[in-house]
Design a protein around this motif. Structure first.
Motif, PDB file in Angstrom:
ATOM      1  N   LEU A 148       0.829  -1.199   0.000  1.00 34.83           N
ATOM      2  CA  LEU A 148       0.000   0.000   0.000  1.00 34.83           C
ATOM      3  C   LEU A 148       0.865   1.252   0.000  1.00 34.83           C
ATOM      4  N   VAL A 149       1.979   1.214   0.729  1.00 33.20           N
ATOM      5  CA  VAL A 149       2.857   2.372   0.850  1.00 33.20           C
ATOM      6  C   VAL A 149       3.834   2.465  -0.325  1.00 33.20           C
ATOM      7  N   LYS A 150       4.446   1.333  -0.684  1.00 33.05           N
ATOM      8  CA  LYS A 150       5.515   1.335  -1.672  1.00 33.05           C
ATOM      9  C   LYS A 150       5.085   0.873  -3.056  1.00 33.05           C
ATOM     10  N   GLY A 151       3.886   0.310  -3.179  1.00 35.37           N
ATOM     11  CA  GLY A 151       3.460  -0.272  -4.441  1.00 35.37           C
ATOM     12  C   GLY A 151       3.895  -1.726  -4.534  1.00 35.37           C
ATOM     13  N   MET A 152       3.637  -2.345  -5.665  1.00 38.81           N
ATOM     14  CA  MET A 152       3.972  -3.755  -5.831  1.00 38.81           C
ATOM     15  C   MET A 152       5.474  -3.992  -5.832  1.00 38.81           C
ATOM     16  N   GLY A 153       6.214  -3.066  -6.418  1.00 42.79           N
ATOM     17  CA  GLY A 153       7.668  -3.193  -6.404  1.00 42.79           C
ATOM     18  C   GLY A 153       8.218  -4.211  -7.369  1.00 42.79           C
ATOM     19  N   GLY A 154       7.554  -4.412  -8.510  1.00 40.97           N
ATOM     20  CA  GLY A 154       8.059  -5.369  -9.495  1.00 40.97           C
ATOM     21  C   GLY A 154       9.411  -4.980 -10.052  1.00 40.97           C
ATOM     22  N   ALA A 155       9.598  -3.687 -10.309  1.00 44.48           N
ATOM     23  CA  ALA A 155      10.888  -3.219 -10.824  1.00 44.48           C
ATOM     24  C   ALA A 155      11.972  -3.380  -9.763  1.00 44.48           C
ATOM     25  N   GLU A 156      11.631  -3.108  -8.497  1.00 45.10           N
ATOM     26  CA  GLU A 156      12.589  -3.303  -7.407  1.00 45.10           C
ATOM     27  C   GLU A 156      12.981  -4.764  -7.289  1.00 45.10           C
ATOM     28  N   TYR A 157      12.006  -5.644  -7.480  1.00 45.65           N
ATOM     29  CA  TYR A 157      12.308  -7.078  -7.399  1.00 45.65           C
ATOM     30  C   TYR A 157      13.313  -7.478  -8.478  1.00 45.65           C
ATOM     31  N   ILE A 158      13.100  -7.019  -9.709  1.00 47.41           N
ATOM     32  CA  ILE A 158      13.997  -7.383 -10.809  1.00 47.41           C
ATOM     33  C   ILE A 158      15.396  -6.831 -10.568  1.00 47.41           C
ATOM     34  N   ALA A 159      15.489  -5.555 -10.170  1.00 44.41           N
ATOM     35  CA  ALA A 159      16.792  -4.961  -9.919  1.00 44.41           C
ATOM     36  C   ALA A 159      17.497  -5.659  -8.758  1.00 44.41           C
ATOM     37  N   SER A 160      16.746  -5.987  -7.712  1.00 46.67           N
ATOM     38  CA  SER A 160      17.329  -6.672  -6.557  1.00 46.67           C
ATOM     39  C   SER A 160      17.771  -8.078  -6.928  1.00 46.67           C
ATOM     40  N   LEU A 161      17.022  -8.737  -7.803  1.00 38.81           N
ATOM     41  CA  LEU A 161      17.405 -10.075  -8.251  1.00 38.81           C
ATOM     42  C   LEU A 161      18.718 -10.018  -9.021  1.00 38.81           C
ATOM     43  N   MET A 162      18.877  -8.995  -9.857  1.00 33.02           N
ATOM     44  CA  MET A 162      20.103  -8.860 -10.644  1.00 33.02           C
ATOM     45  C   MET A 162      21.323  -8.600  -9.757  1.00 33.02           C
ATOM     46  N   THR A 163      21.105  -7.919  -8.635  1.00 34.34           N
ATOM     47  CA  THR A 163      22.220  -7.593  -7.731  1.00 34.34           C
ATOM     48  C   THR A 163      22.280  -8.520  -6.528  1.00 34.34           C
ATOM     49  N   GLY A 164      21.387  -9.518  -6.481  1.00 38.22           N
ATOM     50  CA  GLY A 164      21.256 -10.343  -5.280  1.00 38.22           C
ATOM     51  C   GLY A 164      22.094 -11.602  -5.239  1.00 38.22           C
ATOM     52  N   TYR A 165      22.967 -11.799  -6.218  1.00 41.39           N
ATOM     53  CA  TYR A 165      23.824 -12.987  -6.219  1.00 41.39           C
ATOM     54  C   TYR A 165      24.965 -12.805  -5.208  1.00 41.39           C
ATOM     55  N   HIS A 166      25.106 -13.791  -4.316  1.00 39.48           N
ATOM     56  CA  HIS A 166      26.140 -13.716  -3.287  1.00 39.48           C
ATOM     57  C   HIS A 166      26.832 -15.062  -3.143  1.00 39.48           C
ATOM     58  N   GLU A 167      27.939 -15.043  -2.430  1.00 35.10           N
ATOM     59  CA  GLU A 167      28.613 -16.288  -2.098  1.00 35.10           C
ATOM     60  C   GLU A 167      27.704 -17.134  -1.205  1.00 35.10           C
ATOM     61  N   GLU A 168      27.804 -18.439  -1.325  1.00 40.59           N
ATOM     62  CA  GLU A 168      26.968 -19.314  -0.511  1.00 40.59           C
ATOM     63  C   GLU A 168      27.264 -19.110   0.972  1.00 40.59           C
ATOM     64  N   PRO A 169      26.225 -19.119   1.811  1.00 43.85           N
ATOM     65  CA  PRO A 169      26.448 -18.988   3.252  1.00 43.85           C
ATOM     66  C   PRO A 169      27.159 -20.222   3.810  1.00 43.85           C
ATOM     67  N   GLU A 170      27.734 -20.074   4.980  1.00 50.02           N
ATOM     68  CA  GLU A 170      28.500 -21.164   5.583  1.00 50.02           C
ATOM     69  C   GLU A 170      27.658 -22.409   5.805  1.00 50.02           C
ATOM     70  N   CYS A 171      26.378 -22.226   6.108  1.00 51.86           N
ATOM     71  CA  CYS A 171      25.536 -23.386   6.400  1.00 51.86           C
ATOM     72  C   CYS A 171      25.348 -24.292   5.183  1.00 51.86           C
ATOM     73  N   ALA A 172      25.627 -23.770   3.973  1.00 53.34           N
ATOM     74  CA  ALA A 172      25.450 -24.558   2.749  1.00 53.34           C
ATOM     75  C   ALA A 172      26.777 -25.016   2.162  1.00 53.34           C
ATOM     76  N   ALA A 173      27.855 -24.890   2.942  1.00 55.52           N
ATOM     77  CA  ALA A 173      29.192 -25.203   2.414  1.00 55.52           C
ATOM     78  C   ALA A 173      29.307 -26.631   1.916  1.00 55.52           C
ATOM     79  N   ASP A 174      28.639 -27.570   2.585  1.00 56.24           N
ATOM     80  CA  ASP A 174      28.743 -28.980   2.219  1.00 56.24           C
ATOM     81  C   ASP A 174      27.455 -29.520   1.593  1.00 56.24           C
ATOM     82  N   ALA A 175      26.559 -28.632   1.189  1.00 58.84           N
ATOM     83  CA  ALA A 175      25.249 -29.071   0.698  1.00 58.84           C
ATOM     84  C   ALA A 175      25.254 -29.448  -0.775  1.00 58.84           C
ATOM     85  N   ASN A 176      26.277 -29.034  -1.521  1.00 60.22           N
ATOM     86  CA  ASN A 176      26.364 -29.358  -2.947  1.00 60.22           C
ATOM     87  C   ASN A 176      25.096 -28.934  -3.693  1.00 60.22           C
TER      88      ASN A 176
END
Length: 284
Positions: A148-176
Motif C-alpha cells: 500500500l505504501v511502496k506499491g507492488m515493487g516489481g521493478a525493485e524485485y527485478i533490480a534486486s534479483l540482478m544484484t542479489g547474487y552472493h557467495e553461498e552462506p557457511e551453512c550450505a558449504a557442504d550441501a552441494n
C-alpha cells in the motif's frame, strides 16, 4: 535426510506443517527510487533506452518479449526511438512468416508491426509482463501494508534479483547445491543444513537456476552513464516495467484529469446546493 529442497518440496513442506513456515522465506529487496513511481512519476526516456540496450545485448539471448511490438519503441511514453532507428532495430531480428513460399513459411527481417521473438530456452520465462507478475514488497503477515505504501515493487524485485547474487552462506558449504545463491529469490532450492530445528530458514533467499547475468560494466552506454552493477540493473528493470505498463503515463494523465474534473464538479455541486437551500434556511 535429503540435501536439497526443490520448489515443489518447499511448498509441500509449508502446506503439510504450518502456514508460518512459508512466511519464513525472507528476501532482501532494495527500495530503489525509480522516476516512474508515484502519481506524478514518469518514465526516464534515457533510462528506458539504456535498459533496452541491456536487454538487447544480454537478456535477449535467453528471454523474449513476445507481447511487445517493435513499433512501441517509438512511443513518446516509452524509449522514444526515432522512427528510422526503430525500423533499423527491428531489422536486426528475424521472424517466421507462414505466408512465404506458398504457405510453407520462412524467416524474414522483422518490421515495426512484428513483436519481439519469444524466449529461446524452454525454461526461460518471457519478460513482457515480468515486472507486474512479481511483487517486490509484502506486508507483515500478508496484510499488504508495504504494498500500500511502496506499491507492488516489481521493478525493485527485478533490480534486486540482478544484484542479489552472493557467495553461498557457511551453512550450505557442504550441501552441494545446484544453481546460485540469491538473497532476492524465494522460490528456489534450499538446503536442509540452512533450516533450523523449528523449520525456519536461517538465511534469506534461495538457490536460483539462472546464472548471474550482470556483473557491472557489462555494456557501454553512449550517454556516458555509469555502468556499475546497480545502475545497469535499475536500467533494465525500468525498461521491463515499461514493457509491462507501456501506457502507464497515459493512464496516470487520465487519472489526474479525472480527479481534477471530479474536484471541480464537487465544488460546483456544493455551491449550487448552498445557493438553492440558502433562502429556505433563512425562513427558519
Amino acid at each position: 535426510m535429503f540435501r536439497k529442497l526443490t520448489l515443489t518440496a518447499v511448498t509441500t513442506l509449508a502446506m503439510a506443517t504450518a502456514p508460518a513456515i512459508a512466511a519464513e522465506v525472507e528476501t532482501e529487496i532494495e527500495d530503489y527510487a525509480f522516476s516512474f513511481e508515484g502519481p506524478f512519476g514518469s518514465f526516464d526516456q534515457m533510462q528506458l533506452q539504456r535498459g533496452l540496450q541491456v536487454y538487447t545485448e544480454i537478456c535477449s539471448a535467453c528471454h523474449g518479449l513476445e507481447l511487445v511490438a517493435f513499433r512501441n519503441l517509438h512511443d513518446e511514453g516509452g524509449p522514444g526511438l526515432p522512427e528510422d532507428q526503430m525500423r533499423a532495430y527491428a531489422e536486426f531480428y528475424e521472424v517466421f512468416d507462414q505466408s512465404l513460399f506458398d504457405g510453407e513459411g520462412d524467416f524474414r527481417p522483422a518490421t515495426p508491426a512484428d513483436k519481439f521473438p519469444s524466449s529461446s530456452l524452454s525454461n526461460a520465462p518471457d519478460l513482457s509482463l515480468m515486472a507486474k507478475a512479481r511483487a517486490g514488497f509484502h506486508g507483515p503477515a500478508g496484510t499488504g501494508i508495504n504494498q500500500l505504501v511502496k506499491g507492488m515493487g516489481g521493478a525493485e524485485y527485478i533490480a534486486s534479483l540482478m544484484t542479489g547474487y552472493h557467495e553461498e552462506p557457511e551453512c550450505a558449504a557442504d550441501a552441494n547445491m545446484d544453481g546460485q545463491y540469491n538473497v532476492a529469490f524465494a522460490a528456489g532450492g534450499f538446503p536442509a543444513s540452512c533450516i533450523d530445528e523449528h523449520g525456519h530458514h536461517m538465511v534469506p533467499g534461495s538457490w536460483i537456476s539462472m546464472s548471474q547475468p550482470l556483473y557491472g560494466d557489462d555494456v557501454e552506454y553512449a550517454d556516458g552513464h555509469s555502468t556499475d552493477l546497480e545502475h545497469v540493473a535499475q536500467d533494465v528493470a525500468a525498461f521491463l516495467m515499461w514493457t509491462a505498463e507501456p501506457k502507464m503515463m497515459a493512464r496516470k494523465q487520465a487519472g489526474l484529469t479525472g480527479v481534477l474534473f471530479l474536484t471541480v464538479l464537487t465544488v460546483l455541486l456544493y455551491l449550487t446546493n448552498k445557493r438553492l437551500w440558502a433562502p429556505h434556511k433563512k425562513k427558519h
